[in-house]
Design an enzyme around this catalytic site. Sequence first.
Site, PDB file in Angstrom:
ATOM      1  N   GLU A 132       0.793  -1.225   0.000  1.00  0.00           N
ATOM      2  CA  GLU A 132       0.000   0.000   0.000  1.00  0.00           C
ATOM      3  C   GLU A 132       0.830   1.282   0.000  1.00  0.00           C
ATOM      4  O   GLU A 132       0.361   2.310  -0.481  1.00  0.00           O
ATOM      5  CB  GLU A 132      -0.943  -0.001   1.220  1.00  0.00           C
ATOM      6  CG  GLU A 132      -2.043  -1.047   1.159  1.00  0.00           C
ATOM      7  CD  GLU A 132      -3.008  -0.818   0.013  1.00  0.00           C
ATOM      8  OE1 GLU A 132      -3.345   0.354  -0.265  1.00  0.00           O
ATOM      9  OE2 GLU A 132      -3.414  -1.804  -0.631  1.00  0.00           O
ATOM     10  N   SER A 175     -49.641 -27.600  38.067  1.00  0.00           N
ATOM     11  CA  SER A 175     -49.304 -28.190  39.368  1.00  0.00           C
ATOM     12  C   SER A 175     -47.932 -27.806  39.897  1.00  0.00           C
ATOM     13  O   SER A 175     -47.552 -28.255  40.982  1.00  0.00           O
ATOM     14  CB  SER A 175     -49.389 -29.715  39.265  1.00  0.00           C
ATOM     15  OG  SER A 175     -50.695 -30.114  38.926  1.00  0.00           O
TER      16      SER A 175
END
Length: 795
Positions: free
Chosen positions: A178, A456
């Site tokens: 780069e 229950s």
Amino acid sequence: MKSQRGLSFFLVIFLILIIVGCIAIGFYLVRLDNVIRTKFEGQRWDIPAKVYARPLEIYNQAPVSEVNLIQELNMLGYHKAENYEHPGSFVLKGNNVLIHTRGFDFGDNSTEPEQVLDLKFAQDEIVDVKTTKPTETGMTRLEPLLIGGIYPQHNEDRVLIKLKDVPQPLIDALISTEDRDFYSHHGISVRGTARAVFSNITGGRRQGGSTLTQQLVKNFFLSPEQTYKRKINEALMAILLEMHYSKSEILEAYLNEVHLGQNGNYSINGYGLASQFYFGLPLRELNIAQQAFLVGLVQGPSLYNPWRNPERAKERRDVVLNNMLTTGYLSQQQYDKEIARPLGVIEKPSLGPTRFPDFMDIVRRQLRAEYQDSDLTNQGLRIFTTLDPVAQTNIQNAFKDSIENLTKRNPRALNDLQGAVLIQRPDNGELVAAVGSSQDFTGFNRTIDAKRQVGSLLKPAIYINAIESGRYNWASLIQDTYISIGSNGKTWTPKNYGGGEHGMVPMVQALEHSYNLAAVRMGQEFGVSAFTNNLRKFGVTSDIPPYPSTFLGAVNMSPMEVLSIYGNFATGGFKYPTKSIRAVVDQNGKVLDRYSLNVQQTIDPAAAYVLNYGLQQVMHSGTGQAAYRSLPNNLNLAGKSGTTNDARDSWFAGYSGNYVAVVWLGLDNNKVIGLTGSSGALPVWTNVMKQLHQQPVNLTQPDDVQWQWIDVPTGNLSAQGCSNAMYIPLLAGHVPTQSTPCAMPNQPMPDNNASAPATSSDDPLENLINQTTESHPNNTAPSAPPQVISSGSSN
């Protein structure tokens, strides 16, 4: 003469314009300089909060199997190798596993160093630990698994890295590809800028800045628009940036800022995160070819996407490797080795949607109740949770498998069957795992948001009042007969699930077979308010209707609330609020919050111990006995099933010595599923509990509890070998004073030190005659109560 004066005038004007222009440019440069310094020296990025699972603790006798350890290592991205030379690797050697750990900073100077561990396994636990860096505590921790993040609105994500931690080959690849003059230029490349301007003027392909500094300026300070003004600003700001900051500072900022991909709606920024995204590894564990691939992405993450364009991605990687060879960063031998490697990316992005969305949702809700959104999305907080990632993964799979098996039995009615699972440690309230859906997460978290009738499951909150009163024990005969109750001008007539009555039955039988009529009669004796007060103490926050129907679970609760209730039973009468977070640490390593234990006594320990016996009988010979047969008998499991009217909801809640688990099954549209708690939720609960390293229930027997033989018909003291005798725990202050004739010759005075039988086989309830299971349409209720016989008799 006139012309000379005119020329002088224009020269003066021209000079003034030049001066004004210079001043304007100066002010403009000052403004740009201020922009640069303000942002570059302040908080440069919005860093999302990172959420971690619990770290795996390693010590001698740790209940960790070799299989589960390797599963966790694989989840952390460790790789099996022939040697442990590099961090993130492990070696299998007989019964030993050698691990080169990565180390981890937990904040507040609590750091696990990088080291080598030598672990020996036997019988699903670590029996010996050797470390290269021993500790005084004898315990070390693996790094915790990253399980998700809480992202800022602009959907950028990154993992900040320091330049000193970046592998040199990556820097070499970046420079050679780069910006080869990076260390010698002053922010701009005259040749590169001229080339870009010429290309843009002549209509050629638009080009960006040619130096790393210009790229950083473009991404960090400016918009992506392609205009001359932006290009000029880019050049000026690059020069200013280089005037103020060193090359190292600029390079470090670039490495953290550069855009390297897209993860759905989230932008992958910086090499620290990109390494995890593409390879599932920390940056320092990548080989040179993998680092070159990441550098190649700078020119176009979408163009070189390795999953969509693998050939193009490899070509770009090879270009970067060639650049390194050309510039002397690689020898020919290194180049040949690296270019021969495959691309090596993982099958799919490792930072996709979280694997544990239901648990993450619970964490987010807790955080948002305590922190501002801005703190969570841009302050770089680290959230350490209670999640066990191995348990969560195995439980998710077991849950889905169980749902599929149930659906196959009745695909028409159960095609869209949904459910929820919660696992908690009773001794500290830590949430281990959470599953809120049998399908993909939609935002509706059934562990919290599904409010359904619980049936229950609430009966233990009735029987605890009976136990605490001292008027009843588990051998007491109670009525399971029809009853009608007036309420608000209406008459309510409850029924047993399969219809019919059972007459006079021992209280433990009423609980273990979930008789509705007996529970309602007992609830009425102590009142709705006493029942409601218990539920509030146990952690229920939902509205509880003040009607007798609540005795049978006609109240909407979430699985999380049910978990809170049963946590009280599992601890012997103490409530540890459910928590999903252990600590919150800021980006500087300071611990902001440490979630300590917060315990509250809710049941007298003696009464809780007695209640635990009843819940164990549910598993031993009642509605939970299918789990008792499938899991090791020595676990002494306790629990309760729950089935609602018309079988719309199926529940099971229970516990071992180290885990409380709740399972709910139902349809989101509340239609009938035809599953009881025993036929639906219990098989799921059993399968889930098999995924965990269980310890037996072993509540400490309080001094004011003693075990005695009780004659069921009379309630008097009896003895082993006598008929109708039941061996049960009693509150010491309510031990009967009379004995049966059978017991008189050998009956000792009540002994406060008497304890439970050594094994469950001494339990006379194992030999109940005519015993029934939870009422079911295919079962026929007995016409008379079962005869209870002593453990000395046989069926």
